[in-house]
Design a protein around this motif. Structure first.
Motif, PDB file in Angstrom:
ATOM      1  N   ARG A 126       0.855  -1.192   0.000  1.00  0.00           N
ATOM      2  CA  ARG A 126       0.000   0.000   0.000  1.00  0.00           C
ATOM      3  C   ARG A 126       0.891   1.243   0.000  1.00  0.00           C
ATOM      4  O   ARG A 126       1.644   1.483   0.943  1.00  0.00           O
ATOM      5  CB  ARG A 126      -0.910   0.000   1.217  1.00  0.00           C
ATOM      6  N   ARG A 127       0.818   2.035  -1.052  1.00  0.00           N
ATOM      7  CA  ARG A 127       1.666   3.216  -1.242  1.00  0.00           C
ATOM      8  C   ARG A 127       1.428   4.250  -0.151  1.00  0.00           C
ATOM      9  O   ARG A 127       0.290   4.528   0.221  1.00  0.00           O
ATOM     10  CB  ARG A 127       1.355   3.814  -2.622  1.00  0.00           C
ATOM     11  N   VAL A 128       2.524   4.796   0.386  1.00  0.00           N
ATOM     12  CA  VAL A 128       2.449   5.902   1.344  1.00  0.00           C
ATOM     13  C   VAL A 128       3.288   7.052   0.797  1.00  0.00           C
ATOM     14  O   VAL A 128       4.326   6.839   0.170  1.00  0.00           O
ATOM     15  CB  VAL A 128       2.922   5.494   2.764  1.00  0.00           C
ATOM     16  N   TYR A 129       2.814   8.278   1.013  1.00  0.00           N
ATOM     17  CA  TYR A 129       3.462   9.467   0.459  1.00  0.00           C
ATOM     18  C   TYR A 129       4.084  10.367   1.518  1.00  0.00           C
ATOM     19  O   TYR A 129       4.829  11.281   1.187  1.00  0.00           O
ATOM     20  CB  TYR A 129       2.464  10.267  -0.375  1.00  0.00           C
ATOM     21  N   ASN A 130       3.740  10.126   2.790  1.00  0.00           N
ATOM     22  CA  ASN A 130       4.306  10.937   3.869  1.00  0.00           C
ATOM     23  C   ASN A 130       4.174  10.164   5.185  1.00  0.00           C
ATOM     24  O   ASN A 130       3.653   9.043   5.211  1.00  0.00           O
ATOM     25  CB  ASN A 130       3.645  12.320   3.946  1.00  0.00           C
ATOM     26  N   PHE A 131       4.628  10.763   6.259  1.00  0.00           N
ATOM     27  CA  PHE A 131       4.652  10.087   7.560  1.00  0.00           C
ATOM     28  C   PHE A 131       3.242   9.771   8.055  1.00  0.00           C
ATOM     29  O   PHE A 131       2.996   8.716   8.627  1.00  0.00           O
ATOM     30  CB  PHE A 131       5.408  10.950   8.585  1.00  0.00           C
ATOM     31  N   SER A 132       2.303  10.687   7.826  1.00  0.00           N
ATOM     32  CA  SER A 132       0.921  10.435   8.254  1.00  0.00           C
ATOM     33  C   SER A 132       0.319   9.251   7.512  1.00  0.00           C
ATOM     34  O   SER A 132      -0.356   8.414   8.124  1.00  0.00           O
ATOM     35  CB  SER A 132       0.053  11.686   8.046  1.00  0.00           C
ATOM     36  N   ASP A 133       0.532   9.182   6.202  1.00  0.00           N
ATOM     37  CA  ASP A 133       0.066   8.023   5.427  1.00  0.00           C
ATOM     38  C   ASP A 133       0.647   6.735   6.010  1.00  0.00           C
ATOM     39  O   ASP A 133      -0.035   5.726   6.134  1.00  0.00           O
ATOM     40  CB  ASP A 133       0.528   8.102   3.964  1.00  0.00           C
ATOM     41  N   PHE A 134       1.943   6.790   6.340  1.00  0.00           N
ATOM     42  CA  PHE A 134       2.624   5.625   6.891  1.00  0.00           C
ATOM     43  C   PHE A 134       1.971   5.178   8.201  1.00  0.00           C
ATOM     44  O   PHE A 134       1.668   3.999   8.388  1.00  0.00           O
ATOM     45  CB  PHE A 134       4.103   5.939   7.115  1.00  0.00           C
ATOM     46  N   GLN A 135       1.735   6.130   9.109  1.00  0.00           N
ATOM     47  CA  GLN A 135       1.130   5.782  10.393  1.00  0.00           C
ATOM     48  C   GLN A 135      -0.247   5.160  10.201  1.00  0.00           C
ATOM     49  O   GLN A 135      -0.592   4.178  10.851  1.00  0.00           O
ATOM     50  CB  GLN A 135       1.020   7.020  11.283  1.00  0.00           C
ATOM     51  N   TYR A 136      -1.036   5.738   9.329  1.00  0.00           N
ATOM     52  CA  TYR A 136      -2.367   5.219   9.073  1.00  0.00           C
ATOM     53  C   TYR A 136      -2.284   3.792   8.527  1.00  0.00           C
ATOM     54  O   TYR A 136      -3.038   2.909   8.932  1.00  0.00           O
ATOM     55  CB  TYR A 136      -3.114   6.135   8.103  1.00  0.00           C
ATOM     56  N   ALA A 137      -1.346   3.555   7.614  1.00  0.00           N
ATOM     57  CA  ALA A 137      -1.182   2.219   7.031  1.00  0.00           C
ATOM     58  C   ALA A 137      -0.781   1.191   8.089  1.00  0.00           C
ATOM     59  O   ALA A 137      -1.307   0.072   8.110  1.00  0.00           O
ATOM     60  CB  ALA A 137      -0.151   2.257   5.899  1.00  0.00           C
ATOM     61  N   VAL A 138       0.138   1.557   8.977  1.00  0.00           N
ATOM     62  CA  VAL A 138       0.592   0.629  10.023  1.00  0.00           C
ATOM     63  C   VAL A 138      -0.530   0.345  11.017  1.00  0.00           C
ATOM     64  O   VAL A 138      -0.708  -0.789  11.463  1.00  0.00           O
ATOM     65  CB  VAL A 138       1.840   1.185  10.750  1.00  0.00           C
ATOM     66  N   ARG A 139      -1.312   1.347  11.345  1.00  0.00           N
ATOM     67  CA  ARG A 139      -2.370   1.176  12.345  1.00  0.00           C
ATOM     68  C   ARG A 139      -3.518   0.297  11.863  1.00  0.00           C
ATOM     69  O   ARG A 139      -4.408  -0.044  12.619  1.00  0.00           O
ATOM     70  CB  ARG A 139      -2.897   2.538  12.798  1.00  0.00           C
ATOM     71  N   ARG A 140      -3.496  -0.091  10.604  1.00  0.00           N
ATOM     72  CA  ARG A 140      -4.488  -1.047  10.088  1.00  0.00           C
ATOM     73  C   ARG A 140      -4.204  -2.455  10.602  1.00  0.00           C
ATOM     74  O   ARG A 140      -5.039  -3.339  10.499  1.00  0.00           O
ATOM     75  CB  ARG A 140      -4.459  -1.062   8.562  1.00  0.00           C
ATOM     76  N   TYR A 141      -3.014  -2.642  11.156  1.00  0.00           N
ATOM     77  CA  TYR A 141      -2.590  -3.945  11.636  1.00  0.00           C
ATOM     78  C   TYR A 141      -2.537  -3.946  13.156  1.00  0.00           C
ATOM     79  O   TYR A 141      -2.660  -2.911  13.800  1.00  0.00           O
ATOM     80  CB  TYR A 141      -1.219  -4.294  11.041  1.00  0.00           C
ATOM     81  N   ALA A 142      -2.319  -5.111  13.719  1.00  0.00           N
ATOM     82  CA  ALA A 142      -2.279  -5.266  15.175  1.00  0.00           C
ATOM     83  C   ALA A 142      -0.865  -5.598  15.630  1.00  0.00           C
ATOM     84  O   ALA A 142      -0.066  -6.132  14.860  1.00  0.00           O
ATOM     85  CB  ALA A 142      -3.227  -6.397  15.589  1.00  0.00           C
ATOM     86  N   PRO A 143      -0.552  -5.278  16.888  1.00  0.00           N
ATOM     87  CA  PRO A 143       0.739  -5.710  17.431  1.00  0.00           C
ATOM     88  C   PRO A 143       0.885  -7.216  17.244  1.00  0.00           C
ATOM     89  O   PRO A 143      -0.061  -7.974  17.429  1.00  0.00           O
ATOM     90  CB  PRO A 143       0.636  -5.341  18.921  1.00  0.00           C
ATOM     91  N   GLY A 144       2.079  -7.628  16.817  1.00  0.00           N
ATOM     92  CA  GLY A 144       2.345  -9.040  16.557  1.00  0.00           C
ATOM     93  C   GLY A 144       2.247  -9.406  15.092  1.00  0.00           C
ATOM     94  O   GLY A 144       2.787 -10.438  14.679  1.00  0.00           O
ATOM     95  N   ASP A 145       1.567  -8.578  14.289  1.00  0.00           N
ATOM     96  CA  ASP A 145       1.496  -8.837  12.846  1.00  0.00           C
ATOM     97  C   ASP A 145       2.850  -8.545  12.207  1.00  0.00           C
ATOM     98  O   ASP A 145       3.560  -7.629  12.627  1.00  0.00           O
ATOM     99  CB  ASP A 145       0.448  -7.941  12.169  1.00  0.00           C
ATOM    100  N   THR A 146       3.197  -9.302  11.181  1.00  0.00           N
ATOM    101  CA  THR A 146       4.416  -9.060  10.419  1.00  0.00           C
ATOM    102  C   THR A 146       4.042  -8.349   9.136  1.00  0.00           C
ATOM    103  O   THR A 146       3.102  -8.745   8.447  1.00  0.00           O
ATOM    104  CB  THR A 146       5.139 -10.388  10.105  1.00  0.00           C
TER     105      THR A 146
END
Length: 171
Positions: A126-146
């Motif tokens: 999933r393409r990210v263009y800035n730090f906020s995009d990155f945070q949003y993309a990571v928060r779609r997952y749960a701790p422990g996910d790879t």
């Protein structure tokens, strides 16, 4: 987040405060939420009182750099950071998933030219263009996910796999 009908519409995963002026009260709040639907398991968990910790990798933008969390793609390309927009960061938390994966924070010369540092361009494709995009993309997952990050390092594309940690476990 609750909509006008009193239904859960999203779960706030990140809040950032940004100074907009010289006075102490000149502050803007930015909240980032993960949308949910009625049949979403997160809604059922909220109703049961389950508390969830946000997934993180252990990178941040510090100081005045935090003002560039939402840097538009065109502004990134026009800067001295490179021709491909993405999420850059200024700190890697020691012992974090990012540190274990060898991610490298931004380093600039005295003239402001990029010396080194990773630019994350995608999270699990999933393409990210800035730090906020990155945070949003990571928060779609749960701790422990790879997850797999697409990273530009020294002008080359690399893939970095890491396992997400709970925000409360990363200092």
């Amino acid at each position: 987040m609750i909509n006008r009908a009193g239904e859960v519409a999203g779960v706030v995963s990140y809040v950032r405060f940004e100074s907009t002026g010289e006075r102490e009260e000149d502050v803007e709040a930015h909240a980032y939420a993960v949308p949910v639907t009625v049949d979403d398991t997160r809604v059922a968990e909220l109703r049961r009182g389950v508390k969830r910790d946000a997934a993180v990798i252990g990178i941040s933008l510090e100081g005045e750099w935090s003002l560039l969390a939402n840097l538009p793609e065109q502004a990134f390309v026009e800067s001295k950071l490179g021709k491909t927009a993405g999420a850059f960061f200024t700190r890697v938390v020691p012992g974090s998933p990012a540190a274990k994966a060898g991610l490298q924070p931004l380093r600039l010369s005295e003239k402001g030219d990029l010396i080194s540092g990773d630019i994350v361009t995608a999270v699990n494709g999933r393409r990210v263009y800035n730090f906020s995009d990155f945070q949003y993309a990571v928060r779609r997952y749960a701790p422990g996910d790879t997850i797999t990050l697409s990273v530009l390092r020294g002008g080359k594309n690399i893939s970095v796999k890491l396992t997400l940690a709970a925000r409360s476990s990363v200092q």
